[in-house]
Design an enzyme around this catalytic site. Structure first.
Site, short mmCIF file in Angstrom:
data_model
loop_
_atom_site.label_atom_id
_atom_site.label_comp_id
_atom_site.label_asym_id
_atom_site.label_seq_id
_atom_site.Cartn_x
_atom_site.Cartn_y
_atom_site.Cartn_z
N CYS A 191 -5.33 7.98 8.86
CA CYS A 191 -5.64 7.47 10.20
C CYS A 191 -5.34 8.52 11.26
CB CYS A 191 -4.81 6.22 10.49
SG CYS A 191 -5.27 4.80 9.50
N ASP A 247 4.03 0.63 12.03
CA ASP A 247 2.81 0.08 11.43
C ASP A 247 2.53 -1.37 11.86
OD1 ASP A 247 2.60 2.51 10.18
OD2 ASP A 247 3.48 1.81 8.30
N ARG A 263 0.32 14.50 12.95
CA ARG A 263 0.78 14.27 11.58
C ARG A 263 0.86 15.56 10.75
NH1 ARG A 263 -1.94 8.96 9.15
NH2 ARG A 263 0.14 8.63 8.36
N LYS A 299 0.83 -1.21 0.00
CA LYS A 299 0.00 0.00 0.00
C LYS A 299 0.86 1.26 0.00
CE LYS A 299 -1.80 1.85 3.98
NZ LYS A 299 -1.59 3.30 4.10
N ASN A 300 1.79 1.35 0.96
CA ASN A 300 2.52 2.62 1.13
C ASN A 300 3.53 2.87 0.02
OD1 ASN A 300 1.00 3.20 3.32
ND2 ASN A 300 2.55 2.62 4.85
N ARG A 322 -9.05 -0.47 3.75
CA ARG A 322 -8.20 0.56 3.14
C ARG A 322 -6.82 0.01 2.83
NH1 ARG A 322 -7.01 5.14 6.66
NH2 ARG A 322 -5.51 5.31 5.00
N1 EPU Z 1 6.18 14.54 10.82
C1 EPU Z 1 6.26 15.87 11.14
N2 EPU Z 1 6.27 16.77 10.11
C2 EPU Z 1 6.19 16.39 8.81
C3 EPU Z 1 6.11 15.03 8.50
C4 EPU Z 1 6.12 14.11 9.54
O1 EPU Z 1 6.34 16.24 12.30
O2 EPU Z 1 6.18 17.28 7.94
C5 EPU Z 1 6.14 13.54 11.91
C6 EPU Z 1 4.81 12.79 11.93
O3 EPU Z 1 3.84 13.51 12.66
C7 EPU Z 1 5.18 11.49 12.58
C8 EPU Z 1 6.62 11.26 12.10
O4 EPU Z 1 7.10 12.52 11.66
O5 EPU Z 1 5.16 11.63 13.95
C9 EPU Z 1 6.78 10.27 10.97
O6 EPU Z 1 5.96 10.66 9.88
P1 EPU Z 1 6.24 10.26 8.38
O7 EPU Z 1 6.20 11.50 7.57
O8 EPU Z 1 7.44 9.38 8.29
O9 EPU Z 1 4.97 9.40 8.07
P2 EPU Z 1 3.93 9.55 6.89
O10 EPU Z 1 4.64 9.81 5.61
O11 EPU Z 1 2.84 10.45 7.29
C10 EPU Z 1 4.07 7.02 6.22
C11 EPU Z 1 3.06 5.91 6.11
C12 EPU Z 1 2.56 5.52 7.49
C13 EPU Z 1 3.76 5.10 8.34
C14 EPU Z 1 4.83 6.20 8.36
C15 EPU Z 1 6.08 5.80 9.09
C16 EPU Z 1 2.04 6.36 3.98
C17 EPU Z 1 0.86 6.85 3.24
N3 EPU Z 1 1.95 6.39 5.30
O12 EPU Z 1 3.36 8.09 6.85
O13 EPU Z 1 1.71 4.41 7.30
O14 EPU Z 1 3.33 4.86 9.65
O15 EPU Z 1 5.18 6.57 7.01
O16 EPU Z 1 6.65 4.67 8.53
O17 EPU Z 1 3.02 5.94 3.41
C18 EPU Z 1 -0.02 2.92 7.82
O18 EPU Z 1 0.22 2.33 6.76
O19 EPU Z 1 -0.78 2.44 8.70
C19 EPU Z 1 0.61 4.21 8.08
C20 EPU Z 1 0.17 5.06 9.00
#
Ligand code: EPU
Length: 420
Positions: free
Chosen positions: A116, A304, A121, A22-23, A396
């Site tokens: 989620c 995750d 985030r 998915k990701n 999802r």
């Molecule tokens: N963060 C910030 N500022 C930013 C971006 C991130 O403070 O501009 C913080 C977030 O709040 C979080 C941490 O950094 O506390 C990590 O966030 P990251 O940006 O790495 O996560 P993401 O891109 O929002 C993706 C996956 C998530 C997975 C995370 C970490 C997708 C669509 N989502 O999220 O997947 O948990 O990386 O590996 O790729 C899931 O599949 O259940 C899921 C939540």
């Protein structure tokens, strides 16, 4: 509302084949609009997050041919860059259109993405990166409007190794003028997969999979044919099912190297498994030992899988501590695991799980995607019947989960019911 209904206590054996990640897929699809020719993606999972991205593309005028497991995306027909908030709100990864549209048209706009509710985030790092590349970011109500007259290379340093921000900057920078360095880049396999796809399209990206990624801007990107990597989170989820109820349950089409820290924890607990390069066999064992788990960026223990792993920890002898370092609010499954009979307390970002406890089926809620997956695993091991409300969350991210589990012996069905 959709409900998953599980009669627990049945042994799982046979083979579960892991789908495309998915990701990864949710980033490759927005990346495709950077091309000036058709892009073909194979091994795309049939999950509702992909349906949303396809709807966004279609509303943009992009032609999408969807067959089982594949998407042919023709971005040459794109006429409209607006993304309705009703669509961007359905998932987190809609934010990848911000980077891709900025790279291609030097303009993008979108409301704050959904996804989620597992923490605040924010997307400040994405926006900071766009600004470093020469864009201006303004807010119009809930909408971010991003413009650039001249998108250029930059040295960007993240204070958090963010998956989303790393990918978004790669998307925006590969058509910018000059060289971009992303320092403290995220290293997840999904990042490598996106960089490899962009390189197939003609981008010049190096360092993916390390903490410094270099992107040398090019004039244009062409079409390509790419296969989505196997889903390491789906693999880990079914591996936990195997440790709970398996009898030589085979999880097939995995990438061994993507599961390192997770498999180390299985070892510590005392789970019996046989791991090959692209498969793992698991059987339910006895006398599992409590362990401590701390979620970390890749290659550490992935957040995750934290929630589904907690289900396994409820069956371990002793006290386990789970430290969730990535998200502030990823323990929403805990009250429902306790309702099923677990003994878990939460203090801030640390959950303390005392086991083993017998789980007994009852009515619970999938509060988010991985919380829902945790409820499914708990339902498989619990005595009696577990009813999981809001099962849409699970769909999802898990392709044909009912069929996959039924095929290996689970008693699980999905029902549409009136909202309560
Ligand atoms: N963060 C910030 N500022 C930013 C971006 C991130 O403070 O501009 C913080 C977030 O709040 C979080 C941490 O950094 O506390 C990590 O966030 P990251 O940006 O790495 O996560 P993401 O891109 O929002 C993706 C996956 C998530 C997975 C995370 C970490 C997708 C669509 N989502 O999220 O997947 O948990 O990386 O590996 O790729 C899931 O599949 O259940 C899921 C939540």
């Amino acid at each position: 509302m959709k409900q998953l209904i599980i009669e627990g206590g049945h042994e799982l054996s046979g083979t579960i084949r892991i789908s495309g990640a998915k990701n990864c897929a949710v980033a490759l699809i927005p990346a495709a609009i950077l091309a000036n020719e058709k892009v073909t993606l194979c091994n795309v999972p049939n999950i509702t997050d992909i349906d949303v991205l396809v709807s966004i593309l279609e509303e943009m005028g992009v032609t999408v041919d969807r067959a089982t497991g594949s998407l042919v995306i023709d971005p040459t027909t794109l006429t409209n860059t607006n993304i309705r908030p009703e669509l961007s709100d359905k998932m987190r990864a809609s934010y990848y259109f911000l980077g891709a549209l900025l790279g291609k048209f030097k303009h993008s706009e979108m409301d704050f993405p959904g996804g989620c509710s597992i923490g605040k985030r924010p997307i400040n790092l994405h926006l900071m990166g766009f600004e470093a590349l020469g864009a201006t970011v303004t807010n119009e109500g809930d909408k971010y409007v991003i413009n650039s007259e001249y998108l250029h290379g930059a040295d960007i340093e993240f204070n958090i190794a963010s998956v989303g921000a790393t990918i978004n900057i790669m998307l925006a920078a590969c058509l910018a003028d000059g060289i971009t360095h992303i320092n403290n880049a995220a290293k997840e396999p999904e990042i490598v997969a996106v960089a490899e796809m962009l390189n197939k399209m003609g981008a010049k990206i190096t360092g993916q999979g390390t903490s410094v990624i270099t992107i040398e801007g090019v004039q244009e990107l062409h079409g390509c044919n790419v296969e989505v990597i196997p889903d390491r989170i789906e693999a880990g989820t079914y591996a936990v099912a195997g440790a709970l109820c398996g009898n030589m349950l085979k999880i097939d089409n995995i990438v061994k190297d993507h599961l390192g820290a997770f498999v180390e924890k299985l070892d510590e607990i005392g789970v019996f498994y046989d791991l090959g390069d692209d498969y793992i066999y698991l059987s339910k064992g006895e006398n599992y030992k409590a362990v401590d788990v701390k979620t970390e960026v890749y290659p550490g223990f992935v957040t995750d899988l934290q929630q589904v792993f907690n289900v396994l920890l409820t069956q371990c002898e002793g006290v386990s501590h789970v430290n969730e370092t990535i998200y502030e609010n990823r323990f929403m499954h805990v009250p429902y695991l306790n309702k099923l009979g677990a003994n878990i307390t939460v203090d801030g970002r640390i959950a303390t799980i005392t086991g083993p406890t017998k789980l007994k089926g009852t009515e619970v809620v999938a509060t988010d995607l991985r919380a829902g997956a945790a409820m499914v695993l708990a339902g498989l091991v619990a005595d009696g019947t577990t009813v999981i409300n809001n099962a849409e969350h699970v769909l999802r991210g898990y392709e044909v989960i009912v069929e996959k589990l039924t095929n290996v012996g689970a008693h699980i069905e999905i029902k549409e019911v009136e909202n309560k």
